[in-house]
Design an enzyme around this catalytic site. Sequence first.
Site: not given
Ligand code: PLP
Length: 390
Positions: A153, A181, A203, A241, A329
């Site tokens: 990420n 990602q 998301h 649900t 932080c």
């Molecule tokens: N794995 C990676 C590489 C991510 O970047 C993130 C979110 O920042 C997650 C897992 C976690 O995803 P979620 O927000 O759906 O819990």
Amino acid sequence: MLQERIYLDHNATMPVRPEAARAVGQALLRGGNPSSVHAEGRRARASLEEARSVVAGLVGGAAKNVTFTSGATEALNLALTPTLHHGTDARPWHLLVSATEHPCVLRGHRFPADAVTVLPVSREGVLDLDALDAALAADTGSRPLLALQFANNETGVIQPLREAAERVHAAGGLLVCDAVQAAGRVPLDINEIGADMVALSAHKLGGPAGIGALVRARDSIHIPDALVRGGGQEKGLRAGTENGPGIAGFAAAAQAALQSLTEETARITALRDRLEAGLRSLDGAASVFGAGAARLPNTVCFALPGMNAQTALMALDLAGVSVSSGSACSSGTVKASSVLDAMGVQPDMAKCMLRASLGWTTREADVDGFLAALATTKQRIHTAGRGLAA
Ligand code: PLP
């Protein structure tokens, strides 16, 4: 009038796609509980199962092996358990994780500390396959469960999944891939990468937050200890649900991402190259972390020497630009990125790390606007530094 902002933080969360927003709204208005037997319930069930097929298609999996969860964090907490059951091998599981995994893997598993080994990565952020071989050879009394992300990420660095999967499978183990990602951004096939389970998050591909999935490659992989227990939803793997609107938005985002994958990959790669060329002309000493490895086309993790990330982040925000830094932080102190630390990046450089991540809303004007704001920020920080030194 509110100035239009430049949003280059798609890895934190991607702006919702109009298709996804529409699907969420329609599902909300449609209503119905998928477990009800009446017409409204049956309709909700039908759209849930349709969405399951689309999400399965995102990773080349089978709909029956998709479990919807509240996100990837929950999916990975669900998957990374010592009670996992697959085949007849009775050895206890030992969890192997690469050092640059997301905190939801590093801290989100259900293993005791003595059943976990963290594997090192190279200076480019790629899993050290020799270290994996050594860990597998050193502990033949346990069954390996490797958690390896598709792409990081912070840096966008892509991991050697197939090579790792071959090794883990030869040792009788399984591979769980955090593909958050990568899904919807690069081609992804659960069988091709050799993963046994894949975690997804809506998301990060333009769907709503709070919905994700765990996809198993085969239904012979059993997770006996569900995290959320109660009703029998999601075949007992996730009680409660189902989040129908979230799931509908997830599927619509996945479909939109898949439909434009080839053109978008080319478009985003060109924008990324423009951004990186701009960084180099702004400062010949600019570093792009992981640049020597295969990377996602949308992620640029960089440092301009002497430009503190926290200061830059705030100045860019004031200038209408949203990017992020890998440092967190906590309790008033700024901690450097653990990903860069694992890659052996010096603290001086790590504290200058900024991440720009691009996506479906990004246009050339965003990249150019970002570079212009960065140049101004650099100049200001430099001038302020000279003032302090005087
Ligand atoms: N794995 C990676 C590489 C991510 O970047 C993130 C979110 O920042 C997650 C897992 C976690 O995803 P979620 O927000 O759906 O819990």
